[in-house]
Scaffold this motif. Structure first.
Motif, PDB file in Angstrom:
ATOM      1  N   ALA A   1       0.837  -1.208   0.000  1.00 18.73           N
ATOM      2  CA  ALA A   1       0.000   0.000   0.000  1.00 18.73           C
ATOM      3  C   ALA A   1       0.864   1.247   0.000  1.00 18.73           C
ATOM      4  N   LEU A   2       1.910   1.249   0.819  1.00 23.71           N
ATOM      5  CA  LEU A   2       2.788   2.412   0.893  1.00 23.71           C
ATOM      6  C   LEU A   2       3.480   2.658  -0.446  1.00 23.71           C
ATOM      7  N   ASP A   3       3.928   1.595  -1.097  1.00 24.19           N
ATOM      8  CA  ASP A   3       4.565   1.739  -2.411  1.00 24.19           C
ATOM      9  C   ASP A   3       3.594   2.334  -3.431  1.00 24.19           C
ATOM     10  N   LEU A   4       2.352   1.864  -3.403  1.00 19.73           N
ATOM     11  CA  LEU A   4       1.364   2.351  -4.367  1.00 19.73           C
ATOM     12  C   LEU A   4       0.970   3.796  -4.066  1.00 19.73           C
ATOM     13  N   TYR A   5       0.838   4.148  -2.801  1.00 16.41           N
ATOM     14  CA  TYR A   5       0.538   5.539  -2.460  1.00 16.41           C
ATOM     15  C   TYR A   5       1.674   6.458  -2.899  1.00 16.41           C
TER      16      TYR A   5
ATOM     17  N   VAL B   1       1.063   8.637   2.389  1.00 19.59           N
ATOM     18  CA  VAL B   1       2.454   8.273   2.653  1.00 19.59           C
ATOM     19  C   VAL B   1       2.895   8.887   3.985  1.00 19.59           C
ATOM     20  N   GLY B   2       2.537  10.153   4.184  1.00 16.66           N
ATOM     21  CA  GLY B   2       2.884  10.804   5.446  1.00 16.66           C
ATOM     22  C   GLY B   2       2.210  10.149   6.634  1.00 16.66           C
ATOM     23  N   ALA B   3       0.918   9.832   6.492  1.00 17.80           N
ATOM     24  CA  ALA B   3       0.177   9.216   7.595  1.00 17.80           C
ATOM     25  C   ALA B   3       0.766   7.865   7.968  1.00 17.80           C
TER      26      ALA B   3
ATOM     27  N   ALA C   1       7.192  15.573   6.804  1.00 18.22           N
ATOM     28  CA  ALA C   1       7.568  16.206   5.534  1.00 18.22           C
ATOM     29  C   ALA C   1       6.536  15.895   4.454  1.00 18.22           C
ATOM     30  N   TRP C   2       6.102  14.653   4.381  1.00 18.68           N
ATOM     31  CA  TRP C   2       5.080  14.281   3.393  1.00 18.68           C
ATOM     32  C   TRP C   2       3.755  14.972   3.700  1.00 18.68           C
ATOM     33  N   LEU C   3       3.403  15.075   4.979  1.00 16.92           N
ATOM     34  CA  LEU C   3       2.158  15.756   5.337  1.00 16.92           C
ATOM     35  C   LEU C   3       2.226  17.239   4.988  1.00 16.92           C
TER      36      LEU C   3
END
Length: 275
Positions: A123-127, A142-144, A161-163
């Motif tokens: 899931a993380l890779d796809l996000y 990704v941030g979450a 950083a992502w958020l």
């Protein structure tokens, strides 16, 4: 004439509680309803006006048709519901870098629907891939996941950083950036490092979205010996477990670990001096 719309994108619930390790169950959704796609044969848009024409275009591999047809198959909208076939068409769209299809597959893997195992790493890779394709909700998720330690080791700096980037892109449900900063108030260095990381993150995503063209091979002189060619390596097959997305009326409950920050180590107290 039918009107086919793209479905909502779901973002992950990021729940911050007091300094406990209790697993918080929350159901939070950020439904970004995109503008309806008018099915028309005129102009430069899609060239189908019936579900039959849409299905035919999907079978021919059109990525937009694949994604829209997958939605109909998933929901049983104007066609008989067929989750397995819906997955097939989501994947056909995703391999052609259709942003919403990539994001949807990330949500599928995150929730582990239809008896499929949850796969936070996938899931993380796809996000992350969806983020490179311009999906703000992908950036947010990704941030979450980094902040909550899902699919990766918990990383407050990277997650924040992502958020921060997602907030710049317009995706910051429930003021998550402010909530994370509040929980990190005892570690201002984390907040500073996240802000510094933001510039590098933008550069990385830009490079991923626009890879540099491959260098042209050097010309070989007519009388020069040809270079040795290594035998082809048989690629290792990749086994991707099937999964199914969901367009349920309410967002599924997502357990999010609370953010816990260890207390700072106290400085040693020197012994009293001799009188």
């Amino acid at each position: 004439m039918s009107v086919i719309t793209t479905g909502p994108r779901w973002v992950l619930a990021l729940v911050l509680t007091a300094s406990t390790s209790t697993l918080v169950q929350a159901a939070t959704k950020e439904a970004v309803t995109m503008a309806p796609v008018l099915v028309s044969t005129e102009g430069g848009g899609p060239r189908w006006e019936t579900v039959e024409q849409l299905a035919a275009a999907a079978k021919e591999g059109d990525p937009v048709a694949c994604f829209q047809y997958a939605q109909l198959l998933e929901n049983g909208d104007q066609v008989e519901a067929n989750p397995e076939l819906a997955l097939t068409y989501y994947r056909k769209a995703a391999v052609q870098d259709h942003p919403d299809a990539v994001f949807r597959l990330g949500k599928i893997a995150h929730d582990g629907l239809l008896g499929q195992p949850q796969n936070f790493v996938r899931a993380l890779d796809l996000y992350r891939k969806a983020a490179t394709l311009g999906v703000p909700e992908g950036t947010y998720n990704v941030g979450a996941m980094n902040v909550s330690g899902r699919g990766t080791k918990r990383n407050y700096v990277e997650g924040l950083a992502w958020l921060l980037l997602a907030a710049e892109q317009g995706s910051d449900p429930n003021d998550s950036v402010a909530a994370v900063k509040k929980r990190l108030k005892s570690r201002p260095d984390y907040i500073t490092r996240a802000a510094n990381r933001l510039a590098g993150l933008k550069a990385e995503l830009a490079a991923a979205a626009n890879p540099a063209p491959a260098a042209k091979p050097k010309a070989i002189a007519p009388d020069a010996p040809l270079p040795a060619v290594a035998p082809p390596v048989k690629p290792t097959p990749i086994n991707i477990a099937p999964a199914r997305p969901s367009f349920s009326p309410g967002a599924p409950t997502i357990g999010v670990p609370s953010i816990s920050i260890p207390p700072p180590t106290p400085k040693p107290v020197p012994p009293p001096s001799e009188p």
